[in-house]
Design a protein around this motif. Structure first.
Motif, PDB file in Angstrom:
ATOM      1  N   ILE A   1       4.584  -0.250  -2.661  1.00  0.00           N
ATOM      2  CA  ILE A   1       3.371  -0.790  -3.270  1.00  0.00           C
ATOM      3  C   ILE A   1       2.308   0.301  -3.186  1.00  0.00           C
ATOM      4  O   ILE A   1       1.946   0.733  -2.082  1.00  0.00           O
ATOM      5  CB  ILE A   1       2.890  -2.059  -2.536  1.00  0.00           C
ATOM      6  CG1 ILE A   1       3.974  -3.136  -2.593  1.00  0.00           C
ATOM      7  CG2 ILE A   1       1.582  -2.562  -3.162  1.00  0.00           C
ATOM      8  CD1 ILE A   1       3.645  -4.371  -1.784  1.00  0.00           C
ATOM      9  N   PHE A   2       1.810   0.764  -4.302  1.00  0.00           N
ATOM     10  CA  PHE A   2       0.870   1.875  -4.313  1.00  0.00           C
ATOM     11  C   PHE A   2      -0.531   1.399  -3.919  1.00  0.00           C
ATOM     12  O   PHE A   2      -0.984   0.330  -4.344  1.00  0.00           O
ATOM     13  CB  PHE A   2       0.835   2.540  -5.691  1.00  0.00           C
ATOM     14  CG  PHE A   2       2.087   3.319  -5.996  1.00  0.00           C
ATOM     15  CD1 PHE A   2       2.192   4.642  -5.623  1.00  0.00           C
ATOM     16  CD2 PHE A   2       3.177   2.715  -6.627  1.00  0.00           C
ATOM     17  CE1 PHE A   2       3.339   5.370  -5.890  1.00  0.00           C
ATOM     18  CE2 PHE A   2       4.331   3.432  -6.891  1.00  0.00           C
ATOM     19  CZ  PHE A   2       4.406   4.758  -6.516  1.00  0.00           C
ATOM     20  N   THR A   3      -1.197   2.223  -3.094  1.00  0.00           N
ATOM     21  CA  THR A   3      -2.523   1.883  -2.604  1.00  0.00           C
ATOM     22  C   THR A   3      -3.286   3.156  -2.234  1.00  0.00           C
ATOM     23  O   THR A   3      -2.678   4.195  -1.971  1.00  0.00           O
ATOM     24  CB  THR A   3      -2.411   0.985  -1.350  1.00  0.00           C
ATOM     25  OG1 THR A   3      -3.708   0.712  -0.850  1.00  0.00           O
ATOM     26  CG2 THR A   3      -1.610   1.677  -0.263  1.00  0.00           C
ATOM     27  N   LEU A   4      -4.613   3.048  -2.195  1.00  0.00           N
ATOM     28  CA  LEU A   4      -5.464   4.167  -1.750  1.00  0.00           C
ATOM     29  C   LEU A   4      -6.015   3.928  -0.350  1.00  0.00           C
ATOM     30  O   LEU A   4      -6.839   4.708   0.135  1.00  0.00           O
ATOM     31  CB  LEU A   4      -6.634   4.353  -2.731  1.00  0.00           C
ATOM     32  CG  LEU A   4      -6.270   4.801  -4.154  1.00  0.00           C
ATOM     33  CD1 LEU A   4      -7.526   4.817  -5.031  1.00  0.00           C
ATOM     34  CD2 LEU A   4      -5.641   6.193  -4.136  1.00  0.00           C
ATOM     35  N   SER A   5      -5.557   2.844   0.290  1.00  0.00           N
ATOM     36  CA  SER A   5      -6.131   2.458   1.584  1.00  0.00           C
ATOM     37  C   SER A   5      -5.914   3.527   2.659  1.00  0.00           C
ATOM     38  O   SER A   5      -6.735   3.664   3.575  1.00  0.00           O
ATOM     39  CB  SER A   5      -5.535   1.134   2.050  1.00  0.00           C
ATOM     40  OG  SER A   5      -4.126   1.256   2.198  1.00  0.00           O
ATOM     41  N   ASN A   6      -4.792   4.283   2.567  1.00  0.00           N
ATOM     42  CA  ASN A   6      -4.535   5.315   3.591  1.00  0.00           C
ATOM     43  C   ASN A   6      -5.602   6.401   3.547  1.00  0.00           C
ATOM     44  O   ASN A   6      -6.016   6.905   4.597  1.00  0.00           O
ATOM     45  CB  ASN A   6      -3.152   5.925   3.372  1.00  0.00           C
ATOM     46  CG  ASN A   6      -2.053   4.904   3.492  1.00  0.00           C
ATOM     47  OD1 ASN A   6      -2.006   4.145   4.459  1.00  0.00           O
ATOM     48  ND2 ASN A   6      -1.172   4.847   2.497  1.00  0.00           N
ATOM     49  N   TYR A   7      -6.033   6.769   2.357  1.00  0.00           N
ATOM     50  CA  TYR A   7      -7.080   7.790   2.242  1.00  0.00           C
ATOM     51  C   TYR A   7      -8.449   7.215   2.593  1.00  0.00           C
ATOM     52  O   TYR A   7      -9.315   7.932   3.101  1.00  0.00           O
ATOM     53  CB  TYR A   7      -7.082   8.376   0.823  1.00  0.00           C
ATOM     54  CG  TYR A   7      -5.905   9.290   0.578  1.00  0.00           C
ATOM     55  CD1 TYR A   7      -5.926  10.613   1.009  1.00  0.00           C
ATOM     56  CD2 TYR A   7      -4.759   8.820  -0.054  1.00  0.00           C
ATOM     57  CE1 TYR A   7      -4.844  11.444   0.795  1.00  0.00           C
ATOM     58  CE2 TYR A   7      -3.672   9.640  -0.269  1.00  0.00           C
ATOM     59  CZ  TYR A   7      -3.717  10.961   0.157  1.00  0.00           C
ATOM     60  OH  TYR A   7      -2.627  11.793  -0.037  1.00  0.00           O
ATOM     61  N   GLN A   8      -8.646   5.922   2.336  1.00  0.00           N
ATOM     62  CA  GLN A   8      -9.912   5.290   2.729  1.00  0.00           C
ATOM     63  C   GLN A   8     -10.057   5.272   4.251  1.00  0.00           C
ATOM     64  O   GLN A   8     -11.144   5.444   4.780  1.00  0.00           O
ATOM     65  CB  GLN A   8      -9.975   3.876   2.164  1.00  0.00           C
ATOM     66  CG  GLN A   8     -10.104   3.840   0.641  1.00  0.00           C
ATOM     67  CD  GLN A   8     -10.000   2.429   0.093  1.00  0.00           C
ATOM     68  OE1 GLN A   8      -9.575   1.508   0.777  1.00  0.00           O
ATOM     69  NE2 GLN A   8     -10.378   2.262  -1.177  1.00  0.00           N
ATOM     70  N   ARG A   9      -8.920   5.094   4.977  1.00  0.00           N
ATOM     71  CA  ARG A   9      -8.967   5.085   6.450  1.00  0.00           C
ATOM     72  C   ARG A   9      -9.385   6.441   7.001  1.00  0.00           C
ATOM     73  O   ARG A   9      -9.937   6.532   8.097  1.00  0.00           O
ATOM     74  CB  ARG A   9      -7.602   4.708   7.020  1.00  0.00           C
ATOM     75  CG  ARG A   9      -7.244   3.242   6.862  1.00  0.00           C
ATOM     76  CD  ARG A   9      -5.842   2.977   7.374  1.00  0.00           C
ATOM     77  NE  ARG A   9      -5.745   3.238   8.820  1.00  0.00           N
ATOM     78  CZ  ARG A   9      -4.585   3.218   9.477  1.00  0.00           C
ATOM     79  NH1 ARG A   9      -3.458   2.984   8.818  1.00  0.00           N
ATOM     80  NH2 ARG A   9      -4.551   3.451  10.774  1.00  0.00           N
ATOM     81  N   LEU A  10      -9.108   7.523   6.246  1.00  0.00           N
ATOM     82  CA  LEU A  10      -9.465   8.861   6.738  1.00  0.00           C
ATOM     83  C   LEU A  10     -10.966   9.022   6.932  1.00  0.00           C
ATOM     84  O   LEU A  10     -11.414   9.842   7.740  1.00  0.00           O
ATOM     85  CB  LEU A  10      -8.968   9.928   5.747  1.00  0.00           C
ATOM     86  CG  LEU A  10      -7.456  10.088   5.604  1.00  0.00           C
ATOM     87  CD1 LEU A  10      -7.158  11.142   4.562  1.00  0.00           C
ATOM     88  CD2 LEU A  10      -6.840  10.475   6.936  1.00  0.00           C
ATOM     89  N   PHE A  11     -11.759   8.221   6.198  1.00  0.00           N
ATOM     90  CA  PHE A  11     -13.207   8.387   6.243  1.00  0.00           C
ATOM     91  C   PHE A  11     -13.861   7.460   7.260  1.00  0.00           C
ATOM     92  O   PHE A  11     -15.084   7.325   7.276  1.00  0.00           O
ATOM     93  CB  PHE A  11     -13.805   8.161   4.855  1.00  0.00           C
ATOM     94  CG  PHE A  11     -13.369   9.191   3.852  1.00  0.00           C
ATOM     95  CD1 PHE A  11     -13.984  10.451   3.818  1.00  0.00           C
ATOM     96  CD2 PHE A  11     -12.326   8.937   2.980  1.00  0.00           C
ATOM     97  CE1 PHE A  11     -13.568  11.406   2.913  1.00  0.00           C
ATOM     98  CE2 PHE A  11     -11.901   9.891   2.073  1.00  0.00           C
ATOM     99  CZ  PHE A  11     -12.523  11.132   2.041  1.00  0.00           C
ATOM    100  N   SER A  12     -13.052   6.797   8.102  1.00  0.00           N
ATOM    101  CA  SER A  12     -13.640   6.017   9.191  1.00  0.00           C
ATOM    102  C   SER A  12     -14.149   6.963  10.264  1.00  0.00           C
ATOM    103  O   SER A  12     -13.694   8.105  10.394  1.00  0.00           O
ATOM    104  CB  SER A  12     -12.599   5.068   9.776  1.00  0.00           C
ATOM    105  OG  SER A  12     -11.555   5.797  10.393  1.00  0.00           O
ATOM    106  N   GLY A  13     -15.110   6.501  11.051  1.00  0.00           N
ATOM    107  CA  GLY A  13     -15.745   7.360  12.053  1.00  0.00           C
ATOM    108  C   GLY A  13     -14.779   7.945  13.059  1.00  0.00           C
ATOM    109  O   GLY A  13     -14.893   9.100  13.450  1.00  0.00           O
ATOM    110  N   LEU A  14     -13.778   7.143  13.478  1.00  0.00           N
ATOM    111  CA  LEU A  14     -12.823   7.606  14.493  1.00  0.00           C
ATOM    112  C   LEU A  14     -12.057   8.825  14.006  1.00  0.00           C
ATOM    113  O   LEU A  14     -11.978   9.849  14.695  1.00  0.00           O
ATOM    114  CB  LEU A  14     -11.857   6.470  14.838  1.00  0.00           C
ATOM    115  CG  LEU A  14     -10.698   6.843  15.776  1.00  0.00           C
ATOM    116  CD1 LEU A  14     -11.249   7.254  17.139  1.00  0.00           C
ATOM    117  CD2 LEU A  14      -9.724   5.663  15.917  1.00  0.00           C
TER     118      LEU A  14
END
Length: 282
Positions: free
Chosen positions: A50-63
């Protein structure tokens, strides 16, 4: 078959092994990692198609931004420290007689003959509370209590600088050894002092060695995971540790792939700078 066609066929045959090696061992793995970075994590590990961009969105979290920033800072610090230590060392080696030059180069290369893990673990003996450094400082009455050196960013930086210093010295030596020192005499004859000669003549003509050495140090340092794991513990996690944990422990291959792609982009930037500098100096 015409001569031109025969030459093109021979050229393709000569390029085939290198092209096949590049496709199988570099381009194809990178494409697989890129594809996985856009997929969702499976319930028990692996991937779901299932294609998603969520993995790259997680990269921009503060941690994760903090870990990436720490990795870049430690890699930059390691590169600068190796350059400041390696440049005068390479100059010293390159200006010795051939007999001493070979012996000194051998001393630079000898650490490569020892296992990297063994050399890294040796720093634990040096930096721990009862280690050589704290014992020496206490014996000299410089400190009254042992310093907390191990499992800190300082320990990781020391380990990285020690491990990658030869990667800086060797290209610098190659660049300085080929330098035409009669240019220094010419600059002095034209009235330039030592400092001006260094900045206007010596440094620009050895810049390719500086750039090559900086890339050879920065690229492995930013993705290092063994040294931070052993000398930094859980307090100094770098992006290499994050990638390892995502693949081996969390089994979140899509997010690990997204981190790997980010690291690939970070590594490509200094490589492109190197090619740009090489074109300008040529």
């Amino acid at each position: 078959m015409s001569v031109k066609n025969r030459q093109q066929t021979n050229l393709l045959l000569l390029l085939f092994p290198a092209t096949a090696w590049l496709m199988v061992f570099f381009i194809l793995p990178v494409l697989i990692v890129l594809l996985y970075s856009f997929l969702e994590r499976g319930t028990y590990g692996g991937v779901t198609w299932i294609f998603t961009l969520s993995n790259y969105q997680r990269l921009f979290s503060g941690l994760f931004l903090g870990v990436i920033g720490r990795s870049l800072w430690l890699a930059f610090l390691t590169t600068v420290a190796c350059l400041l230590a390696g440049y005068p060392l390479a100059f010293f080696i390159a200006t010795r007689s051939p007999r001493w030059r070979n012996a000194l180069l051998l001393l630079v290369i000898i650490p490569f003959w020892t296992n990297f893990l063994v050399r890294t673990y040796a720093w634990i003996i040096l930096l721990r509370s009862e280690g050589v450094v704290n014992t020496a400082l206490q014996s000299l009455q410089i400190i009254s209590e042992p310093l907390n050196l191990l499992f800190t960013p300082f320990a990781v930086a020391i380990g990285l600088i020690y491990g990658y210093l030869p990667f800086m010295v060797l290209p610098l030596y190659s660049s300085i050894e080929r330098f035409n020192f009669s240019l220094v005499e010419a600059a002095h004859d034209l009235g330039a002092n030592d400092i001006r000669t260094f900045w206007r003549v010596f440094l620009p003509l050895t810049s390719r060695g500086i750039v090559a050495g900086s890339i050879l140090v920065f690229v492995p340092a930013v993705g290092a995971f063994i040294t931070p794991d052993i000398l930094g513990g859980s307090k100094t996690v770098m992006v290499g540790n994050l990638i390892q944990n995502q693949f081996m422990k969390a089994r979140d291959w899509p997010f690990g792939s997204a981190l790997s792609m980010l690291l690939t982009v970070i590594i490509l930037i200094p490589v492109l700078i190197y090619f740009r500098v090489s074109d300008e100096t040529q």
